[in-house]
Scaffold this motif. Sequence first.
Motif, PDB file in Angstrom:
ATOM      1  N   UNK A  88       1.096  -1.551   0.232  1.00  0.00           N
ATOM      2  CA  UNK A  88       0.235  -0.447  -0.443  1.00  0.00           C
ATOM      3  C   UNK A  88       0.899   0.870  -0.163  1.00  0.00           C
ATOM      4  N   UNK A  89       1.711   1.339   0.947  1.00  0.00           N
ATOM      5  CA  UNK A  89       2.271   2.327   0.490  1.00  0.00           C
ATOM      6  C   UNK A  89       3.811   2.898  -0.486  1.00  0.00           C
ATOM      7  N   UNK A  90       4.063   1.584  -0.964  1.00  0.00           N
ATOM      8  CA  UNK A  90       4.780   2.181  -2.589  1.00  0.00           C
ATOM      9  C   UNK A  90       3.607   2.620  -3.575  1.00  0.00           C
ATOM     10  N   UNK A  91       2.136   2.273  -2.915  1.00  0.00           N
ATOM     11  CA  UNK A  91       1.555   2.912  -4.037  1.00  0.00           C
ATOM     12  C   UNK A  91       0.506   4.036  -3.988  1.00  0.00           C
ATOM     13  N   UNK A  92       0.787   4.401  -2.527  1.00  0.00           N
ATOM     14  CA  UNK A  92       0.836   5.802  -2.771  1.00  0.00           C
ATOM     15  C   UNK A  92       0.767   6.533  -3.279  1.00  0.00           C
ATOM     16  N   UNK A  93       0.031   7.690  -3.735  1.00  0.00           N
ATOM     17  CA  UNK A  93       0.440   9.414  -4.087  1.00  0.00           C
ATOM     18  C   UNK A  93      -0.348   9.706  -4.015  1.00  0.00           C
ATOM     19  N   UNK A  94      -0.373  11.214  -3.718  1.00  0.00           N
ATOM     20  CA  UNK A  94      -1.101  11.876  -3.908  1.00  0.00           C
ATOM     21  C   UNK A  94      -2.157  12.577  -3.672  1.00  0.00           C
ATOM     22  N   UNK A  95      -1.957  11.976  -5.323  1.00  0.00           N
ATOM     23  CA  UNK A  95      -3.797  12.090  -5.674  1.00  0.00           C
ATOM     24  C   UNK A  95      -4.513  11.368  -5.171  1.00  0.00           C
ATOM     25  N   UNK A  96      -4.413   9.942  -4.529  1.00  0.00           N
ATOM     26  CA  UNK A  96      -5.248   9.172  -3.392  1.00  0.00           C
ATOM     27  C   UNK A  96      -6.258   9.704  -2.553  1.00  0.00           C
ATOM     28  N   UNK A  97      -6.947   9.596  -2.502  1.00  0.00           N
ATOM     29  CA  UNK A  97      -8.132  10.254  -1.884  1.00  0.00           C
ATOM     30  C   UNK A  97      -9.016   8.513  -0.960  1.00  0.00           C
ATOM     31  N   UNK A  98      -8.353   7.577  -1.675  1.00  0.00           N
ATOM     32  CA  UNK A  98      -9.217   6.268  -1.958  1.00  0.00           C
ATOM     33  C   UNK A  98      -8.126   4.835  -1.576  1.00  0.00           C
ATOM     34  N   UNK A  99      -8.031   4.340  -0.760  1.00  0.00           N
ATOM     35  CA  UNK A  99      -7.491   2.843  -1.095  1.00  0.00           C
ATOM     36  C   UNK A  99      -8.388   1.438  -0.233  1.00  0.00           C
ATOM     37  N   UNK A 100      -8.981   0.871  -1.016  1.00  0.00           N
ATOM     38  CA  UNK A 100      -9.466  -0.430  -1.308  1.00  0.00           C
ATOM     39  C   UNK A 100      -8.136  -1.184  -1.643  1.00  0.00           C
ATOM     40  N   UNK A 101      -8.743  -2.203  -0.257  1.00  0.00           N
ATOM     41  CA  UNK A 101      -7.813  -3.296  -0.694  1.00  0.00           C
ATOM     42  C   UNK A 101      -8.676  -4.596   0.106  1.00  0.00           C
ATOM     43  N   UNK A 102      -7.892  -5.850  -1.292  1.00  0.00           N
ATOM     44  CA  UNK A 102      -8.605  -7.025  -1.180  1.00  0.00           C
ATOM     45  C   UNK A 102      -7.891  -7.465  -0.071  1.00  0.00           C
ATOM     46  N   UNK A 103      -7.627  -8.604   0.488  1.00  0.00           N
ATOM     47  CA  UNK A 103      -6.853  -9.473   0.986  1.00  0.00           C
ATOM     48  C   UNK A 103      -7.427 -11.392   0.860  1.00  0.00           C
ATOM     49  N   UNK A 104      -7.151 -11.799   0.578  1.00  0.00           N
ATOM     50  CA  UNK A 104      -7.536 -13.105   0.680  1.00  0.00           C
ATOM     51  C   UNK A 104      -7.318 -14.325   1.548  1.00  0.00           C
TER      52      UNK A 104
END
Lengths: 143, 143, 81, 81
Positions: free
Chosen positions: A19-35
């Motif tokens: 998640x950290x590697x993918x996070x940029x200032x343009x993001x307002x929402x992070x949705x994560x699916x974990x199986x």
Amino acid sequence: MDQDIFEITREPIDKAGLEQRLLTGAAGAIVTFDGVVRNQTKGRPVVSLQYEAYAPMAVKEMRRLGDEIRERWPEVDRIGIVHRFGELKISESSVVIVVTSPHRRVAFEACRFAIDRLKQTVPIWKKEIFEDGEVWVEGQLPD
Amino acid sequence: MDQDIFEITREPIDKAGLEQRLLTGAAGAIVTFDGVVRNQTKGRPVVSLQYEAYAPMAVKEMRRLGDEIRERWPEVDRIGIVHRFGELKISESSVVIVVTSPHRRVAFEACRFAIDRLKQTVPIWKKEIFEDGEVWVEGQLPD
Amino acid sequence: MKIKVLLFGSCREAVGSGEIDLELSDTAVAGDAWASTTQRFPSLGQFERSVLLAVNEEHASKETKLKDGDTVAIFPPVSGG
Amino acid sequence: MKIKVLLFGSCREAVGSGEIDLELSDTAVAGDAWASTTQRFPSLGQFERSVLLAVNEEHASKETKLKDGDTVAIFPPVSGG
């Protein structure tokens, strides 16, 4: 996109790191699916799941899935898909999918699409290990 | 359920810790929504967001939201909602919602419902801080 | 009776305080707390059409009855998340 | 021509090996690799109706043409996630 992440790994998945590697200032929402590995299947206790991957093709199919997501939801900021293989115990993560977006609707829709599609197209197989036997999980035939 | 988690905090949200606290062997899917501060609103650069909460009532409303989720999706295993208040910089998390379930469909639906509903019912307000001013974000009137 | 009023968000800012005390008649409803507060702080008037009320941490309407010692919260539509 | 065959999941288990080499005619298609492998390992026959094929890491059909050095993968419907 260059900064999307598609990986097949034998090691435990570092979800927070992904998640950290993918996070940029343009993001307002992070949705994560974990199986994660469930402790039973139809009431029968599960000991572990054994995952097998056709790794180079699996990564190609994940990239293709990423392309499909960007075509359907151009607003998506970043996509990350990591699938683990080998023997996984109860509560260990087999797959983590992260989608970031300026707004939440797109992140939810794209993340859900990604796991549905992954289960149809990405060449990975799993076997359920029970105390007294083991069974390959039947996959769905592609559309 | 006793082991659901509803919190209002001034500290950074420990998302991985929250997921860990909620994970049981019955879960096969963990869906997590993480709302983070975006770097702009309608093209205007944002410096930070200032969140204010009516904390005791907010926790009550989160519990009520949890009850509503369990009524609609009895299959849900655990629910966690943590909202932060105070001044948050770009990419910091303001709210994290975790739903676990034996299967993914329910976890996705319940998680999405939770953030939609939280934005209508939980007494928290935010102000956008720009370089040259600040604006309270207009909330939606409840249904 | 004595009522505690809490203000949040832009309502708090318009008043310049997050908490005030009121003395209301024994038959007062939440709308009376709102009217009394608005009278003391006319800048609150701008919220007349959108303001929300809570009594003792539960969503309430202007008709909700009050009793001595109640806490009334006054705030704009919520915008968390 | 020489073809490398990879097997996965229950197909690999039925054969007892994840990789075999085949010698096929110069006009062979992916279905010929499948037929030839099944002839050598009759236990694969149970997958006749559900088996999937890939050529050089791309999904393929039985009609997909092969060339020397290609890799054909044989596997059941995927079940990852």
